[in-house]
Motif scaffolding. Structure first.
Motif, PDB file in Angstrom:
ATOM      1  N   SER A   1       0.839  -1.202   0.000  1.00 56.79           N
ATOM      2  CA  SER A   1       0.000   0.000   0.000  1.00 56.79           C
ATOM      3  C   SER A   1       0.872   1.249   0.000  1.00 56.79           C
ATOM      4  O   SER A   1       1.954   1.271   0.596  1.00 56.79           O
ATOM      5  CB  SER A   1      -0.919   0.009   1.223  1.00 56.79           C
ATOM      6  OG  SER A   1      -1.817  -1.089   1.186  1.00 56.79           O
ATOM      7  N   VAL A   2       0.369   2.293  -0.627  1.00 48.14           N
ATOM      8  CA  VAL A   2       1.123   3.535  -0.724  1.00 48.14           C
ATOM      9  C   VAL A   2       0.695   4.518   0.358  1.00 48.14           C
ATOM     10  O   VAL A   2       1.514   5.211   0.942  1.00 48.14           O
ATOM     11  CB  VAL A   2       0.940   4.172  -2.118  1.00 48.14           C
ATOM     12  CG1 VAL A   2       1.669   5.520  -2.197  1.00 48.14           C
ATOM     13  CG2 VAL A   2       1.442   3.216  -3.197  1.00 48.14           C
ATOM     14  N   VAL A   3      -0.600   4.554   0.649  1.00 50.92           N
ATOM     15  CA  VAL A   3      -1.117   5.500   1.634  1.00 50.92           C
ATOM     16  C   VAL A   3      -1.849   4.751   2.736  1.00 50.92           C
ATOM     17  O   VAL A   3      -2.283   3.610   2.557  1.00 50.92           O
ATOM     18  CB  VAL A   3      -2.053   6.549   0.988  1.00 50.92           C
ATOM     19  CG1 VAL A   3      -1.284   7.422   0.020  1.00 50.92           C
ATOM     20  CG2 VAL A   3      -3.229   5.877   0.310  1.00 50.92           C
ATOM     21  N   THR A   4      -1.986   5.436   3.865  1.00 52.12           N
ATOM     22  CA  THR A   4      -2.627   4.828   5.026  1.00 52.12           C
ATOM     23  C   THR A   4      -4.060   4.408   4.734  1.00 52.12           C
ATOM     24  O   THR A   4      -4.502   3.339   5.164  1.00 52.12           O
ATOM     25  CB  THR A   4      -2.617   5.826   6.201  1.00 52.12           C
ATOM     26  OG1 THR A   4      -1.267   6.195   6.476  1.00 52.12           O
ATOM     27  CG2 THR A   4      -3.225   5.223   7.443  1.00 52.12           C
ATOM     28  N   ALA A   5      -4.794   5.246   4.000  1.00 60.38           N
ATOM     29  CA  ALA A   5      -6.200   4.936   3.704  1.00 60.38           C
ATOM     30  C   ALA A   5      -6.335   3.619   2.956  1.00 60.38           C
ATOM     31  O   ALA A   5      -7.300   2.868   3.167  1.00 60.38           O
ATOM     32  CB  ALA A   5      -6.814   6.078   2.887  1.00 60.38           C
ATOM     33  N   GLU A   6      -5.378   3.306   2.106  1.00 61.66           N
ATOM     34  CA  GLU A   6      -5.409   2.048   1.352  1.00 61.66           C
ATOM     35  C   GLU A   6      -5.237   0.864   2.286  1.00 61.66           C
ATOM     36  O   GLU A   6      -5.968  -0.141   2.193  1.00 61.66           O
ATOM     37  CB  GLU A   6      -4.291   2.072   0.305  1.00 61.66           C
ATOM     38  CG  GLU A   6      -4.313   0.895  -0.660  1.00 61.66           C
ATOM     39  CD  GLU A   6      -3.202   0.986  -1.682  1.00 61.66           C
ATOM     40  OE1 GLU A   6      -3.029   0.013  -2.442  1.00 61.66           O
ATOM     41  OE2 GLU A   6      -2.495   2.017  -1.708  1.00 61.66           O
TER      42      GLU A   6
END
Length: 398
Positions: A325-330
């Motif tokens: 994952s690249v971002v926390t939301a993902e």
């Protein structure tokens, strides 16, 4: 042997073997600057020199507490028989500072006494609440700049054999406008900005300046009767605290990325407890013991999510997807889809509080709220409601 280093429209000189340590940012060497305190002292020195000699000068030298010699241009000169006013322009170097390029004025006039009397004029704030360096009612000119101004004026009085009294009035016309962009209104300083500086020199992108601000904010709360406060990394935390939870942002200290140092300050000031409120993307790092959450220091967000997901029984494929994952939301979306988000956040919060308590040496009662804009509160300690009421009741009493 000496050398010169350019600082905007002025320059500094320092003895060999005492060179300024270079500061780097975005792969380039950053410029140093000088404080409002240095500007005020230099302007006062230039004004008293012109008053006592009757001669106009266009450059003034000043030795700062850091041991650096400044050579600064003198602007906006106004001369009368009994008083002289002039200004020095602030140069913050490459430090992001709302006061950069403002003019700091000093007006010096003769009096019937034998004292040097210092006060603030237009744009210099007035202290209205306790907890700051100066007493209520005094101009917000901090201790070191006061000493710099007095010493500079006395030096010239002695040099030219003047034994009478002098009135020194420091004014910063742009200070009225700029005050709203500073912490001053929140700290009870009205009508303008503060004249600051402990070394006389501004270090670019200064970590020390941020830590000094954290100490100032928390000391202000402590000395005004608040033994409990919120800690927020920035505006996200402050907005969530106020808009979502409905609690006073005035009782929050912004810590930026310096969570560990902020806890150290809380212990130093003998605070009783704190509630840390912040975005999950920043505070999740604390679960690994990371106390400076800037991405340059560490970015272990996905590793933490993946490890706690594995403890919650996630499959190897799920752990791999989280790690990619690249971002926390993902990552959070994956955890929710797998039905383990609540368990993962529970164990993450446990580790966050473990490391916060460890850093504080067990001397603070600590709670935490981790949130995101999309999900709201993702995890919190069991004592959050109690801490919220405790902090709020402390604020209601004062």
């Amino acid at each position: 042997m000496e050398h010169n280093v350019c600082l905007g429209r002025g320059k500094i000189r320092r003895k060999e073997m005492e060179e300024l340590q270079p500061v780097w940012g975005n792969h380039k060497k950053l410029r140093w600057g000088y404080t409002t305190g240095s500007c005020a002292a230099a302007a006062a020195k230039a004004a008293v020199t012109m008053l006592l000699t009757g001669e106009e000068i266009r450059q003034v030298s000043l030795l700062t507490p850091k041991g650096i010699q400044l050579y600064l241009e003198v602007e906006e000169i106004r001369r009368q028989s009994d008083r002289v006013s002039c200004a020095v322009r602030k140069d913050s170097g490459d430090d992001p500072d709302v006061t950069n390029r403002i003019l700091v004025f000093a007006e010096v006039s003769k009096t019937e006494t034998d004292e040097i009397v210092l006060d603030g004029g237009v744009g210099v704030g007035r202290v209205t609440r306790k907890g700051l360096e100066q007493e209520i009612g005094r101009a917000a000119i901090n201790k070191v700049p006061r000493e710099m101004i007095r010493n500079a004026v006395q030096e010239q009085a002695d040099r030219y054999g003047y034994g009478g009294g002098l009135q020194v009035l420091i004014s910063i016309p742009d200070g009225v406008r700029l005050a709203e962009k500073t912490f001053n209104p929140r700290l009870g300083i009205t009508g303008g900005i503060s004249v600051l500086g402990t070394s006389g020199i501004v270090e670019p992108m200064s970590e020390k300046a941020l830590l000094d601000t954290i100490l100032l904010e928390m000391r202000f709360l402590k000395e005004n009767g608040h033994d409990w406060c919120y800690i927020v990394p920035g505006n996200y935390g402050n907005d969530f605290l106020r808009d979502t939870l409905g609690y006073h942002g005035e009782l929050a200290v912004k810590c930026s990325n310096y969570i560990g140092e902020t806890l150290d300050v809380a212990v130093q000031l003998h605070m009783e407890g704190i509630l840390l409120v912040g975005h999950v993307g920043k505070l999740v790092k604390v679960a690994a013991g990371v106390m400076n959450t800037h991405s340059r220091q560490a970015d272990c967000r996905m590793e933490i999510f993946a490890a706690h997901a594995a403890m919650a029984g996630a499959s190897g494929d799920t752990v791999r997807m989280i790690m990619e994952s690249v971002v926390t939301a993902e990552a959070i979306a994956i955890l929710r889809r797998e039905g383990i988000l609540e368990e993962v956040m529970r164990t993450i919060v446990e580790k966050v509080v473990y490391h916060l308590r460890k850093r504080s040496g067990g001397k603070l009662i600590i709670g935490a709220i981790l949130f995101s804009e999309e999900e709201g509160i993702l995890g919190q300690t069991s004592n959050v409601r109690w801490l919220l009421e405790r902090i709020q009741s402390s604020g209601d009493k004062c």
